[in-house]
Structure formats: structure tokens, C-alpha cells
Design a protein around this motif. Structure first.
Motif, PDB file in Angstrom:
ATOM      1  N   UNK A   1      11.897-103.505 -10.567  1.00  0.00           N
ATOM      2  CA  UNK A   1      13.205-103.362  -9.914  1.00  0.00           C
ATOM      3  C   UNK A   1      14.053-104.595 -10.206  1.00  0.00           C
ATOM      4  N   UNK A   2      15.260-104.362 -10.686  1.00  0.00           N
ATOM      5  CA  UNK A   2      16.192-105.460 -10.957  1.00  0.00           C
ATOM      6  C   UNK A   2      17.604-104.953 -10.683  1.00  0.00           C
ATOM      7  N   UNK A   3      18.187-105.413  -9.593  1.00  0.00           N
ATOM      8  CA  UNK A   3      19.523-104.960  -9.215  1.00  0.00           C
ATOM      9  C   UNK A   3      20.583-105.574 -10.140  1.00  0.00           C
ATOM     10  N   UNK A   4      21.547-104.747 -10.501  1.00  0.00           N
ATOM     11  CA  UNK A   4      22.657-105.203 -11.345  1.00  0.00           C
ATOM     12  C   UNK A   4      23.825-105.575 -10.434  1.00  0.00           C
ATOM     13  N   UNK A   5      23.902-106.844 -10.099  1.00  0.00           N
ATOM     14  CA  UNK A   5      24.924-107.322  -9.159  1.00  0.00           C
ATOM     15  C   UNK A   5      25.862-108.268  -9.907  1.00  0.00           C
ATOM     16  N   UNK A   6      26.937-107.706 -10.460  1.00  0.00           N
ATOM     17  CA  UNK A   6      27.830-108.486 -11.310  1.00  0.00           C
ATOM     18  C   UNK A   6      29.029-109.053 -10.563  1.00  0.00           C
TER      19      UNK A   6
END
Length: 226
Positions: free
Chosen positions: A171-176
Motif C-alpha cells: 500500500x502506497x498512497x498517492x498524496x501529491x
């Protein structure tokens, strides 16, 4: 020693061995009879403790949301459906399904453990992006405690845990952006609320089925209708 005496001694020893075997069988039966209600009581108490932890989590979610989500329009009571398209973009997986008439007690408990682990990891990632908060830390502790308690239910119910409970590797959230962080926190907390509600209902059905194992299928069949 005469032949008759030997025969008498052998008969006495045979009777003693037979008596001892009978006593051992009786003791084993008594142990099983006495231990079964004790295990049932411990299992019932473990499920009730898990239900209490689930209720506490449901109460703590609102506090964590109020503390972490400050963007206008992302209120705790607002519908998440308008933002569901962002779940895939951000990388928030859906939790395991609990509302299914085909789920056994073993499968339900495994799904609960997997779902709690998923949300623990999501909350930790969101917490890092938000620099965390006391309310979020308290919620994380609750999620961890509930997982441990459900695993205790599995142990008492003699349900073997899978070698790997992690159904969500990598799991790796894409929080840009800051807004994506806020949306991720909002969606994660709302998803956790919905999942924990399902957890509570599932545990309630399991609790009701413990006293009468024949009710387990009826309880499973009604889970999807709750």
C-alpha cells in the motif's frame, strides 16, 4: 508361590488395571464436560470485549475526523460517494467484504483481521502526511487493540490463523497535494466507520451463535440483511 496363588494375583492385577482405565476414562470425560462451558464462557467474553472495542472506535473516528480534516466540504456527515472516484487515484483499497450470507465464522474473523490491518496502515500513512494528532493516535491504538482481541477470539474458537493475514501488500498512497491528504483522511475515516459498523454487526451475530451452534448458519444468513 503356588499356581492358584499366581492366578489369584494375576486376576487382582487385571482388575486393578481395568479399574484404573475406567477411572482415567471418567476423569477425561469430566474434564471435557467441565472445560467446554469454561471455553464457551471465555469465547463469549472475548467476543463481547471485541464488540466494546468496536463501539469505542466508532466514537473515536469522529474526534479524529474533526482534528485532522479541516477542508471545507469534507464534513464527517457528508457523503463520500462524490469523491469515490478518487479512491483509485489516491490508492485506497476497499476492505474485505463482511456482508455475505456465504461467509463462515472463520472467514468473517479473517476478513475482520485483514480489514483492521488495512485501515491501520492507511491511518499511519495519512498520519505521517498530517503530522498526526492525539486523536488519530488514539484511534490507531483502538484499531490495533481490536485486531489483537479478534485474534484472541480466533484462538479461543480454535480457528487457525492463515500464515499471512495481509491481503493488501504494497500500500502506497498517492498524496501529491494538501487537498489530496485531506481527502485521503476523509475517505479513510469514513471507510473505517462503515467497516467497523459491519465488524460490530458480525461480532454480534457470532456472539448470538456461540450458545447455540445450530444458529450460526442463520446468523451468517442474516448478516447481509443487517
Amino acid at each position: 508361590m503356588g499356581l492358584n496363588t499366581r492366578i489369584t494375583v494375576c486376576n487382582i492385577l487385571h482388575r486393578l488395571r481395568t479399574t484404573m482405565k475406567f477411572i482415567l476414562v471418567v476423569l477425561c470425560c469430566l474434564t471435557l464436560v467441565c472445560s467446554a462451558p469454561l471455553r464457551g464462557h471465555e469465547l463469549t467474553r472475548a467476543v463481547e470485549n471485541a464488540m466494546s472495542l468496536a463501539k469505542k472506535i466508532l466514537g473515536d473516528i469522529r474526534g479524529a475526523h474533526d482534528a485532522c480534516v479541516t477542508s471545507a466540504g469534507l464534513t464527517f456527515s457528508s457523503e463520500a460517494k462524490s469523491l469515490e472516484y478518487l479512491l483509485g487515484d489516491i490508492g485506497i483499497p476497499a476492505p474485505p467484504v463482511l456482508k455475505s450470507e456465504e461467509l463462515t465464522m472463520e472467514t468473517s474473523l479473517n476478513h475482520i483481521v485483514n480489514g483492521l490491518e488495512l485501515h491501520r496502515r492507511l491511518l499511519e500513512e495519512v498520519g505521517v502526511a498530517l503530522s498526526s494528532s492525539e486523536e488519530l493516535k488514539l484511534l490507531l491504538v483502538g484499531v490495533r487493540d481490536l485486531r489483537v482481541q479478534v485474534e484472541e477470539v480466533q484462538r479461543l474458537a480454535q480457528i487457525p490463523s492463515p500464515e499471512s493475514q495481509d491481503g493488501f501488500p504494497g500500500i502506497s498512497l498517492q498524496l501529491r497535494s494538501d487537498y489530496q491528504v485531506q481527502v485521503a483522511a476523509h475517505l479513510t475515516l469514513q471507510q473505517l466507520r462503515s467497516f467497523t459498523q459491519d465488524v460490530f454487526r458480525t461480532l454480534r451475530h457470532i456472539s448470538a451463535s456461540i450458545a447455540d451452534p445450530q444458529r450460526l448458519n442463520q446468523a451468517d444468513n442474516s448478516m447481509s440483511k443487517s
